[in-house]
Design an enzyme around this catalytic site. Structure first.
Site, PDB file in Angstrom:
ATOM      1  N   HIS A 305       0.857  -1.192   0.000  1.00 46.24           N
ATOM      2  CA  HIS A 305       0.000   0.000   0.000  1.00 46.24           C
ATOM      3  C   HIS A 305       0.890   1.237   0.000  1.00 46.24           C
ATOM      4  CE1 HIS A 305      -3.158   2.817   1.147  1.00 46.24           C
ATOM      5  NE2 HIS A 305      -4.009   1.879   0.785  1.00 46.24           N
ATOM      6  N   ASP A 362      -7.834  -5.424   0.048  1.00 48.73           N
ATOM      7  CA  ASP A 362      -8.278  -6.285  -1.062  1.00 48.73           C
ATOM      8  C   ASP A 362      -7.857  -7.738  -0.933  1.00 48.73           C
ATOM      9  OD1 ASP A 362      -7.626  -3.403  -2.917  1.00 48.73           O
ATOM     10  OD2 ASP A 362      -9.601  -4.314  -2.710  1.00 48.73           O
TER      11      ASP A 362
END
Ligand code: SDX
Length: 427
Positions: A305, A362
């Site tokens: 991320h 996700d």
């Protein structure tokens, strides 16, 4: 807060850069006179060090895995709130009273129906059309069906807010129905998320008892996806909106950004990755070795991320819900166990540790959506439905910010310097 300005010395010119102080998190250096005073611009691919705006909506502390909507920790909202309540909080800044929330629930529910021309719009696409492309078109088309809601006044923005939350839900659920061969059905007077599940999964009679655990799980997933400060798709909404494009055109552009596999498309890509590992016969250790080797371009989808350099707090909640839904529903436990094994190996491997790569929101969502019966093409539209209030909140905050200017970055030109046209005969 006191704080010394920064000072930049360049080619004999000294420039004081005022510090803009955050209430929490990173302060910023104000460089709005840099080009005028020094003839230089900054360059920062991916805006990794650059704030595009000041905002009061969401705060993320990536090093400590903190996410707060209007100051409220995501864990508290996930366990105590509902998606429409969080939508009001993100857009208006405060938790709603019971009357205001009931009014919002009723108004959104009343607008969940699709007009005949909206249905014709959906029928124009093949049943198996890529749903994010259809969703982006449908949201953009709302400006033509509801022109009275395209203005920048509060009444127009409130109407557009309700229409976006309501129609996006019905469009996504209806796309799933059509892809499964079903006919469109009319929304009824049920709870927003229950109605979404009924439209998505019920037989053509429209009659279905919605599983309360599924309703709760989906409401929670929508809360977790509701906002995430200046991510790629939200920045796109702000950029398009800065030209005073209407809210539908701006959010349709955000949907396009979210569809990319590096962004919202990662939930579907992660599930596809799990399936590919199973089909390849590789062990998870062998797959991790391929990811580290990079030669085949393999990425651990659902990992890493830009901001979180620790565990994504949303991913932790999704993992808990996936565990409970899978054990209740006997879903694909083998893949869930493989995903957990993959996580365990990655979190103890130097490659991932030194790059601070952790599971993001996700990594487990695809597994959970699949266990709830959603087909993989609908995973990213579900992300978009969750992110709708965040996009709306940022569009409205951008409009109301007196410092907002049309987005127009500069560049560093590396092309040819001036040269003369060459007639065809001399080329
Ligand atoms: C979302 O911004 C948001 O807030 C987004 C989001 C939201 O709510 O809006 O949180 C939603 O988009 C989550 C992210 C979903 N995407 C994925 O899961 C796709 C896989 N992850 C990545 O491709 C990547 O981690 C990004 C895109 C998420 C972040 O990329 P960055 O910050 O540009 O980092 P990078 O690509 O420059 O990677 C840095 C290093 C590189 O290695 P080196 O060149 O230093 O050797 O880490 C490696 C990368 O190769 N790396 C990975 C990896 N992610 C980064 N290696 C293997 N697998 C990965 N997933």
């Amino acid at each position: 807060m006191a704080g010394a300005d920064a000072r930049l010395t360049l080619d004999g010119t000294t420039l004081d850069l005022p510090v803009e102080h955050a209430t929490v998190g990173n302060d910023g250096l104000q460089i709005s006179t840099l080009l005028k005073d020094t003839g230089k611009v900054t360059i920062d691919p991916g805006f990794m060090n650059t704030a595009s705006c000041e905002s009061r909506i969401t705060y993320i502390d990536g090093d400590n895995g903190i996410l707060r909507y209007r100051g409220y920790p995501i864990e508290q909202l996930a366990s105590q709130s509902t998606f429409l309540e969080v939508s009001h909080l993100l857009i208006h800044g405060e938790l709603p009273s019971e009357d205001v929330l009931n009014a919002l629930n009723n108004r959104v529910r009343r607008h969940m129906h699709l007009s005949d021309n909206m249905k014709q719009f959906l029928f124009a696409f093949p049943r198996d059309a890529q749903p994010m492309s259809v969703l982006s078109g449908a949201i953009s088309a709302l400006a033509t069906f509801y022109p009275e809601s395209t203005g920048h006044d509060d009444e127009s923005l409130e109407l557009a807010t309700v229409l976006l939350l309501a129609k996006a839900a019905t469009v996504i659920a209806s796309m799933q129905r059509r892809a499964a061969g079903g006919d469109l059905i009319e929304p009824r007077d049920g709870h927003y998320v229950s109605e979404f599940l009924r439209i998505a999964f019920s037989p053509n009679s429209g009659d279905m008892d919605v599983d309360p655990d599924f309703r709760k799980a989906l409401d929670l997933l929508l809360i977790l996806h509701a906002d995430h400060e200046q991510n790629c798709s939200t920045s796109t909404v702000r950029m398009v909106g800065s030209s005073h494009a209407n809210i539908y055109a701006s959010i349709a552009a955000g949907i396009g950004a979210l569809s990319g596999p590096l962004h919202g498309g990662a939930n579907e890509a992660a599930l596809k990755m799990f399936d590919q590992i199973k089909e390849s016969g590789d062990t998870v250790e062998q797959f991790v070795a391929k990811v580290k080797d990079k030669s085949e371009g393999a990425r651990l989808m659902g990992f890493g991320h830009r901001v979180y350099k620790s565990y994504d707090p949303r991913g932790a909640v999704v993992k808990q819900v996936a565990d409970s839904i899978l054990s209740k529903n006997g879903g694909d436990n083998q893949t869930f166990e493989m995903a957990q094994r993959l996580e365990e190996i990655a979190l103890s491997d130097e490659y991932f540790i030194e790059r601070k790569l952790y599971p993001n929101v996700d990594f487990y969502t695809g597994l959970l959506y699949s266990a709830m019966g959603f087909p993989s093409p609908i995973f990213t539209p579900l992300f978009a439905l969750g992110r709708m209030p965040g996009w709306i909140a940022h569009y409205r905050e951008m409009l109301s910010d007196p410092r907002t200017k049309i987005g127009r970055p500069r560049q560093i030109y590396l092309g040819e310097v001036e040269r003369d046209y060459i007639p065809m005969g001399q080329r």
